[in-house]
Design a protein around this motif. Structure first.
Motif, PDB file in Angstrom:
ATOM      1  N   HIS A 120     -15.468   2.010  -6.423  1.00  0.00           N
ATOM      2  CA  HIS A 120     -16.241   0.912  -6.985  1.00  0.00           C
ATOM      3  C   HIS A 120     -16.063   0.954  -8.492  1.00  0.00           C
ATOM      4  O   HIS A 120     -15.968   2.035  -9.082  1.00  0.00           O
ATOM      5  N   HIS A 153     -11.406   4.994  -1.820  1.00  0.00           N
ATOM      6  CA  HIS A 153     -12.536   4.051  -1.835  1.00  0.00           C
ATOM      7  C   HIS A 153     -13.156   4.144  -3.215  1.00  0.00           C
ATOM      8  O   HIS A 153     -13.629   5.211  -3.616  1.00  0.00           O
ATOM      9  N   HIS A 212     -16.692  -3.529  -5.250  1.00  0.00           N
ATOM     10  CA  HIS A 212     -15.706  -2.733  -4.530  1.00  0.00           C
ATOM     11  C   HIS A 212     -14.335  -3.077  -5.108  1.00  0.00           C
ATOM     12  O   HIS A 212     -13.989  -4.256  -5.237  1.00  0.00           O
ATOM     13  N   TYR A 266     -15.856  -9.329   3.058  1.00  0.00           N
ATOM     14  CA  TYR A 266     -15.923  -9.251   1.605  1.00  0.00           C
ATOM     15  C   TYR A 266     -15.658 -10.622   1.007  1.00  0.00           C
ATOM     16  O   TYR A 266     -14.767 -11.351   1.450  1.00  0.00           O
TER      17      TYR A 266
HETATM   18 ZN    ZN Z   1     -16.761  -0.122  -1.274  1.00  0.00          ZN
END
Ligand code: ZN
Length: 142
Positions: free
Chosen positions: A89, A87, A103, A59
């Motif tokens: 976004h 998780h 993210h 990332y």
């Molecule tokens: Zn993600």
């Protein structure tokens, strides 16, 4: 955090100063939620967003110290290494009404964040997929 049950889950108010993803993971632990979907709106500061480069399996992370509208957050709750894993976004909106997205690694609630969380039963586990470089949902063929 404050909250109420809804027909399909929970409506939550995450309080100013709380780290959003940690607060949601703690809520999942307290209420034995093993899998869930979630959406949220509100305002955050000190957000850390990321963009995943698949070829490099990493990332690019960027911290945004300023306060932003949390225009939209979508995500899910699963289990990773025996603990809840959120998780998410996020789309963040600034004062010129521009948006940044990615993210979400972390964010501190600036004013409030309103979350709709829908439990999905579960458990659903995440496992590291070495070919991808991130922990994917461990689900069977369907
Ligand atoms: Zn993600």
């Amino acid at each position: 955090m404050r909250g109420a049950r809804t027909a399909g889950g929970y409506l939550l108010r995450v309080e100013k100063g709380e780290e959003l993803l940690s607060a949601l993971a703690a809520f999942a632990t307290r209420h034995d939620i093993l899998a869930a979907s979630l959406t949220a709106i509100g305002a955050v500061r000190d957000a850390e967003l990321g963009y995943f480069y698949p070829e490099e399996q990493r990332y690019d992370r960027r911290r945004l110290a300023a306060e932003y509208e949390l225009v939209h957050l979508s995500g899910n709750v699963s289990r990773r290494d025996g603990a809840p894993f959120v998780h998410a976004h996020a789309v963040l909106g600034g004062p010129a009404l521009e948006c940044l997205s990615g993210h979400l690694f972390s964010a501190t609630v600036a004013v409030t964040v309103e979350v709709h969380l829908v439990p999905l039963g579960g458990p659903v586990e995440r496992r590291l997929d070495p070919a991808v470089g991130i922990a994917l949902l461990d689900l069977p063929e369907i």
